[in-house]
Enzyme design. Structure first.
Site, mmCIF file in Angstrom:
data_model
loop_
_atom_site.group_PDB
_atom_site.id
_atom_site.type_symbol
_atom_site.label_atom_id
_atom_site.label_comp_id
_atom_site.label_asym_id
_atom_site.label_seq_id
_atom_site.Cartn_x
_atom_site.Cartn_y
_atom_site.Cartn_z
ATOM 1 N N GLU A 166 0.760 -1.242 -0.023
ATOM 2 C CA GLU A 166 -0.113 0.174 0.080
ATOM 3 C C GLU A 166 0.727 1.180 0.071
ATOM 4 O O GLU A 166 0.690 2.288 0.954
ATOM 5 C CB GLU A 166 -0.947 -0.014 1.272
ATOM 6 C CG GLU A 166 -1.805 -1.208 1.193
ATOM 7 C CD GLU A 166 -2.974 -1.046 2.338
ATOM 8 O OE1 GLU A 166 -2.781 -0.272 3.164
ATOM 9 O OE2 GLU A 166 -4.029 -1.734 2.029
ATOM 10 N N GLU A 352 -5.445 -8.740 1.148
ATOM 11 C CA GLU A 352 -5.963 -8.761 2.396
ATOM 12 C C GLU A 352 -7.432 -8.352 2.048
ATOM 13 O O GLU A 352 -7.964 -7.728 1.176
ATOM 14 C CB GLU A 352 -5.429 -7.154 3.114
ATOM 15 C CG GLU A 352 -4.287 -7.521 3.560
ATOM 16 C CD GLU A 352 -3.551 -6.095 4.232
ATOM 17 O OE1 GLU A 352 -4.530 -5.271 4.681
ATOM 18 O OE2 GLU A 352 -2.571 -5.883 4.106
HETATM 19 O O1 LIG Z 1 -6.729 -1.905 8.673
HETATM 20 C C1 LIG Z 1 -6.655 -3.069 8.831
HETATM 21 C C2 LIG Z 1 -5.361 -3.327 7.666
HETATM 22 C C3 LIG Z 1 -3.998 -2.960 8.335
HETATM 23 O O2 LIG Z 1 -3.955 -3.867 9.355
HETATM 24 C C4 LIG Z 1 -2.945 -3.354 7.282
HETATM 25 O O3 LIG Z 1 -1.566 -3.254 7.865
HETATM 26 C C5 LIG Z 1 -2.993 -2.683 6.129
HETATM 27 O O4 LIG Z 1 -2.396 -3.410 5.091
HETATM 28 C C6 LIG Z 1 -4.370 -2.200 5.730
HETATM 29 N N1 LIG Z 1 -4.741 -1.642 4.645
HETATM 30 C C7 LIG Z 1 -6.186 -1.412 4.743
HETATM 31 C C8 LIG Z 1 -6.930 -0.784 3.959
HETATM 32 C C9 LIG Z 1 -6.579 0.603 3.530
HETATM 33 C C10 LIG Z 1 -6.117 1.494 4.956
HETATM 34 C C11 LIG Z 1 -4.918 1.538 5.561
HETATM 35 C C12 LIG Z 1 -4.916 2.029 6.679
HETATM 36 C C13 LIG Z 1 -5.835 2.809 7.115
HETATM 37 C C14 LIG Z 1 -7.081 2.923 6.674
HETATM 38 C C15 LIG Z 1 -7.243 2.105 5.328
HETATM 39 C C16 LIG Z 1 -6.670 -2.041 5.898
HETATM 40 N N2 LIG Z 1 -5.382 -2.752 6.346
#
Ligand SMILES: OC[C@@H]1[C@@H](O)[C@H](O)[C@@H](O)c2[nH]c(CCc3ccccc3)c[n+]21
Length: 446
Positions: A166, A352
């Site tokens: 990301e 993910e």
């Molecule tokens: O938020 C849950 C997970 C994180 O724990 C992972 O490390 C990360 O790759 C991840 N990406 C996303 C979607 C994009 C996002 C990232 C951070 C905050 C909000 C949205 C959700 N998550």
């Protein structure tokens, strides 16, 4: 009930990241990371929590791999902590760090679980941040040196490689909005960091291909399907803008050797510019074997002249939300898979997908029915995307176990395994048994 059966070799996995589960933040020669520094900064994280111990996976990895085998995972996506290998980012190698990942990979292979390694999931060596971090173009070169060493050590053992997790989130939350490490608030910085992250990605892909390894390499991009609030011309235009900004910013340079028009418009509107050799796009667009996408929710947008940044506003959707406040919209996964495969014709992994809920441990069980429902509905959309022609190779649940959820600390639980942080006890949630069955049957009831 119709059974939806996936292709024979479909890869069922779960995902984690080094800073979120390992702990041992300064043990066995590991160098400080930007997330160590950021989470030690008062006020940065919920209740000033940090990843010093996290799930203590650094010491408990053998037990954790046993639990992965009990669930029957075909693959496990995890990230390597760059400063555990190169404490200063480059130069001196930390043998105990290398040994940890060697033991972890061997344990996975013993259990017939395919390792899928993310080289960088935001925990940059602080020593490099002290020299500008992703604002410094040299960091891209140092990343390719780190990647080359990792490929040299593990390239013949590991079939799936992801350069970055990301870059949009790292660049924007870390450099423009200050919510993530390194906590900077400088709009231009987000574009410069984003560009150097892409350069790092391209240099690492070139190193992998030059090494002649027989696995596959790609990148993981966060995506959210975008929908118009009304079918007015201006709302439809807002969809194009949001899609380009959040979904395509880091994909177009790889497949089309250019940034989406919208990115240049944002820079112009903010009287910003940054220059780089146009030849960077030759490196950035080094061919990759797959696209990894992280999907959680959708966006609904409407034209909004008063929003000077993108000229749009986000509208709350009508459906139920997870503990993160993200609307549950499984059809968005189907739509984004169809759109991305239509546009780039590249194999895709869902690297993910998952949901945070306020899980309660009662009588040694966690009945996380809402998470099972979330996973079921998204797995069904993955099936329909394959049915309709998408070359989807695998699905990784975020996350294997509850862990450090960045600025939210330990307050958000995404795991299919419950972690009691006081005792570090792991307890399989009902969703782990649900997933075990999906994997055994290679499919799901419609
Ligand atoms: O938020 C849950 C997970 C994180 O724990 C992972 O490390 C990360 O790759 C991840 N990406 C996303 C979607 C994009 C996002 C990232 C951070 C905050 C909000 C949205 C959700 N998550």
């Amino acid at each position: 009930m119709v059974k939806l059966v996936f292709p024979k070799d479909f890869l069922w996995g779960t995902a984690t990241a080094s800073y979120q589960i390992e702990g041992a933040w300064n043990e066995d020669g590991k160098g400080e990371s930007t997330w160590d520094r950021f989470s030690h900064t008062p006020g940065a994280i919920y209740q000033n929590q940090n990843g010093d111990v996290a799930c203590d996976h650094y010491h408990r990895y053998e037990e954790d791999v046993k639990l992965m085998a009990e669930i029957g995972l075909k693959a496990y996506r995890f990230s390597i902590s760059w400063p555990r290998i190169f404490p200063e980012g480059r130069g001196k190698i930390n043998p105990k760090g290398v040994s940890f990942y060697e033991r972890l990979i061997n344990k996975l292979l013993e259990k017939n679980i395919k390792p899928a390694i993310t080289l960088y999931h935001w925990d940059l060596p602080q020593a490099l941040e002290d020299k500008g971090g992703w604002l410094n173009r040299d960091t891209a070169k140092y990343f390719s040196e780190y990647a080359s060493f990792i490929f040299y050590k593990f390239g013949d053992m590991v079939p799936i490689w992801i350069t970055l997790n990301e870059p949009f989130v790292n660049a924007f939350l870390g450099y423009a909005w200050g919510w993530h490490a390194p906590g900077k608030k400088d709009l231009k910085g987000a574009f410069v960091a984003g560009h150097n992250l892409l350069l790092a990605h391209g240099l690492a892909v070139q190193a992998y291909k030059e090494g002649g390894y027989n696995g596959n390499i790609g990148i993981t991009i966060n995506v959210a399907a975008v929908y118009p609030y009304t079918n007015s011309e201006e709302d439809l235009r807002a969809v194009q803008v949001q899609d380009a900004f959040e979904n395509r910013w880091f994909i177009e340079p790889i497949f089309r050797k250019k940034y989406p028009e919208v990115i240049w418009k944002i820079l112009e509107k903010n009287y910003l510019s940054f220059d780089f050799p146009i030849s960077d796009f030759d490196i950035i667009s080094s061919p990759i074997d797959f696209l990894g996408i992280n999907y959680y929710t959708r966006n609904i947008v409407a034209h909004d002249e008063s929003n000077k940044f993108l000229g749009l506003k986000r509208i709350e959707g009508p459906n139920e939300r997870t503990e993160m406040g993200w609307e549950i919209y499984p059809d968005g996964l189907y739509d984004i898979l169809i759109q991305l495969y239509r546009d780039y014709k590249i194999p895709i992994y869902i690297t993910e997908n998952g949901a945070a809920y306020n899980d309660k441990l009662e009588n040694g069980k966690v009945e996380d029915n809402k998470r099972i429902e979330y996973l079921r509905e998204h797995i069904k959309r993955a099936y329909f995307a394959i049915r309709d022609g998408v070359d989807l190779r695998g699905y990784f649940i975020w996350s294997l176990m509850d862990n450090f959820e960045w600025a939210h600390g330990y307050s958000k639980r995404f795991g299919i395994i419950y972690v009691d942080y006081d005792t570090q006890k792991r307890i399989l949630k009902d969703s782990a048994y649900f997933y075990k069955k999906v994997i055994e049957e290679n499919g799901i009831e419609e």
